[in-house]
Design an enzyme around this catalytic site. Structure first.
Site, mmCIF file in Angstrom:
data_model
loop_
_atom_site.group_PDB
_atom_site.id
_atom_site.type_symbol
_atom_site.label_atom_id
_atom_site.label_comp_id
_atom_site.label_asym_id
_atom_site.label_seq_id
_atom_site.Cartn_x
_atom_site.Cartn_y
_atom_site.Cartn_z
ATOM 1 N N LYS A 148 0.842 -1.207 0.000
ATOM 2 C CA LYS A 148 0.000 0.000 0.000
ATOM 3 C C LYS A 148 0.875 1.255 0.000
ATOM 4 C CE LYS A 148 -3.916 1.759 2.793
ATOM 5 N NZ LYS A 148 -4.790 1.427 3.949
ATOM 6 N N SER B 119 -9.822 -1.049 7.049
ATOM 7 C CA SER B 119 -9.257 -0.697 5.749
ATOM 8 C C SER B 119 -8.601 -1.838 4.970
ATOM 9 C CB SER B 119 -8.237 0.444 5.900
ATOM 10 O OG SER B 119 -8.912 1.674 6.003
ATOM 11 N N SER C 260 -9.727 1.733 3.092
ATOM 12 C CA SER C 260 -8.822 2.516 2.287
ATOM 13 C C SER C 260 -7.821 1.703 1.466
ATOM 14 C CB SER C 260 -8.061 3.485 3.192
ATOM 15 O OG SER C 260 -7.211 2.780 4.076
#
Lengths: 93, 487
Positions: free
Chosen positions: B79, B178, B154
């Site tokens: 990420k 997330s 996210s």
């Protein structure tokens, strides 16, 4: 929350709120804070604040000198530098 | 043979058996990403030259007979908020658009030590503050199952990259769901370890008492293999603990006698009918495998979201005060004094949702409101943890939906932040209580969008939740249904 409180909070947060965003932001913040009022219904008289769930206390390590990261490499992300130091606008007259 | 739809463990095994090489797998991932990522937009930074060099190195060591572990040679991504030298980590923000991390995150270091080939960064909501991956400065990521829908967030880029078969797995981070919610929305498996199991060193902080790095992958076995590599105590993160290992070896398919609690409150009003049906079918499947499934009342459920947003915003306002425009990150031009340099850099560098959360956090920590909001939320957090402790005295795992709906349409949630926050009802309490949880595909809704179920375990019950999810996957094929073809 009123506009004065919002401006005070923005100042503490070092954010400059554009005038045209203030009304919408105030309404959204108020809506969220109203929702947070739900917690008022919980009886917390006998509850202790829980800072972190893992319950760790006093984590120690050996006090041994370790090499630091290279200064150049750490400073490489700064936009303005002078003589190996970060450069900022004048702070004292 | 085409390996893009294989799991990470299958890829690594094929490399060890000499059927394919690590550079070939990296080339295949590159071709797939070039083919489909123009419409998905899961990837934000890619370095194929470095990845190929790395793959060749790892391959040479494997060819020499070196045992580099169970995922050696497998291409994967991380990420955009996880630091790796040589790869810009923007955290989905204009603030960090040109940030080159001076060091590797511990999780990255461990993966590379185990022979993983990290090819790039995946998209995310700005500073991980969002549930849709639409607030990224890089632009929105699209759900491979339906390009008009969000991948969730996210860690939406990581979920979409795995779902579109660009890569077999990726790291994400989970502060309030997330990893788990985007995994559910994209039909992949996402695992949030126990708080403190995986080092946060090199993860750009959002809410430090809740943040945790974890894997998104095709199945629970891949998640276990990645967890086995990245977990463990780290001198760079004092909140890490010695944690259980050998998760992969614990996957034996046996869940006979496993006590599964199903909280009644999680199936109340507001839950989509299709999601409810699929999760209840999951309970039946587990029962068929020998688990004892029982409904119960968990308590405190409706207080988790407000407590979470008070605490997460409070910590965010403190953590993000480091962005001053001076040491790193975006710097506004020609400010006349230091205060306006900071304010202008922050106002121009942060997006709307990030600014909103900083303001909320500053408010709940400010004099006069601190006790009423922040301390109150910490006490509610203690009661939420107690409710889970009581549940885990009776049950080994808790089964719930991952989210109240399947993936929402792009643009549907941004105008109403409170509505978006309420979508986190099944995930945030897990972070508040520091528990491990896994979400995995359990079917589809009326429009063919994936539905995710969640299994929550007690602290350090990481192996237990992975074993239960793996047992479900041995008996079902939902995790095998991917968007591997044309998009």
């Amino acid at each position: 929350m009123d506009e004065r409180t919002l401006e005070y909070i923005a100042e503490l947060s070092r954010l400059a709120l554009p005038q045209e965003e203030k009304a919408e932001l105030l309404a959204q913040m108020q809506q969220i804070l109203d929702y947070m009022e739900l917690l008022g219904a919980v009886d917390t008289e006998h509850a202790e604040p829980l800072i972190q769930a893992a319950g760790l206390k006093n984590v120690f390590r050996e006090d041994v000198v370790q090499p630091s990261y290279d200064r150049e490499r750490l400073m490489a992300n700064a936009k303005k530098k002078l003589d190996g130091a970060y450069q900022v606008p004048r702070t004292v007259e | 043979m085409n390996y893009t739809q294989s799991t990470a463990l299958e890829m690594a095994r094929a490399i060890r058996e000499g059927k394919v090489t690590s550079p070939e797998l990296v080339q295949a991932a590159k071709a797939r990403i070039e083919d489909v990522d123009g419409s998905i937009r899961a990837m934000t930074a890619l370095d194929w030259e470095a990845a190929m060099r790395r793959a060749e190195e790892v391959q040479a060591r494997i060819d020499r007979g070196e045992d580099m572990g169970r995922l050696a040679g497998v291409p994967m991504a991380i990420k955009d908020n996880i630091c790796m030298r040589g790869l810009p980590a923007a955290c989905g923000s204009k603030m960090l658009l040109e940030f080159n991390p001076p060091y590797d995150a511990t999780a990255v270091d461990k993966l590379q030590g185990a022979g993983a080939v990290i090819v790039g960064h995946t998209n995310m909501d700005e500073f991980a503050m969002g549930s849709t991956t639409e607030t990224s400065f890089h632009g929105a990521t699209h759900n491979p199952w339906n390009l008009q829908k969000t991948p969730g967030g996210s860690s939406g880029g990581s979920a979409a990259a795995v779902a579109a078969c660009e890569l077999p797995c990726a790291l994400g981070s989970d502060t309030g769901g997330s990893i788990r919610q985007p995994a559910a929305f994209c039909g992949v498996t996402g695992f949030k370890p126990t708080y403190g199991a995986v080092s946060r060193y090199g993860l750009i902080a959002y809410a430090s008492s809740l943040d945790q790095i974890g894997p998104l992958a095709r199945d629970a076995a891949d998640c276990a293999a990645i967890y086995d590599i990245i977990h463990g105590k780290d001198v760079h993160d004092a909140t890490t603990v010695d944690s259980v290992c050998g998760a992969l070896d614990a996957l034996d398919g046996g869940i006979c006698g496993l006590r599964v609690g199903v909280p009644e409150e999680y199936f109340a009003k507001g839950l989509d009918e299709d999601v409810r049906a699929r999760v209840l079918e999951t309970a039946e499947t587990l029962k068929g495998l020998g688990a004892q499934v029982e409904n119960f009342s968990l308590g405190m459920v409706k207080y988790a979201v407000p407590a979470y947003y008070i605490l997460a915003c409070a910590e965010a306002s403190s953590n993000l005060s480091r962005f001053d425009g001076i040491k790193y990150g975006y710097r506004a031009d020609e400010a006349e004094d230091i205060v306006s340099l900071m304010s202008r850099s922050r106002t121009e560098g942060f997006g709307k949702e990030v600014r909103r959360r900083i303001l909320l956090g500053t408010f709940v920590l400010s004099s006069g409101y601190y006790d009423a909001y922040y301390v109150k939320a910490l006490k509610v957090k203690a009661l939420i943890k107690q409710a889970f402790d009581a549940a885990f005295a009776k049950y080994d795992v808790i089964l719930s939906p991952a989210a109240p709906t399947t993936a929402l349409g792009i643009g549907q949630s941004l105008s109403d932040p409170l509505k978006m926050y309420l979508g986190d009802i099944y995930t945030v309490s897990v972070n508040l209580a520091g528990l491990p949880a896994v979400t995995f595909p359990c079917g589809f809704d009326r429009d063919g969008m994936p539905v995710g179920a969640q299994l929550i375990g007690p602290a350090h019950g990481d192996k237990t939740v992975l074993r239960a999810a793996d047992a479900f996957q041995r008996a079902t094929r939902f995790h095998k249904m991917t968007k591997g073809g044309a998009l």
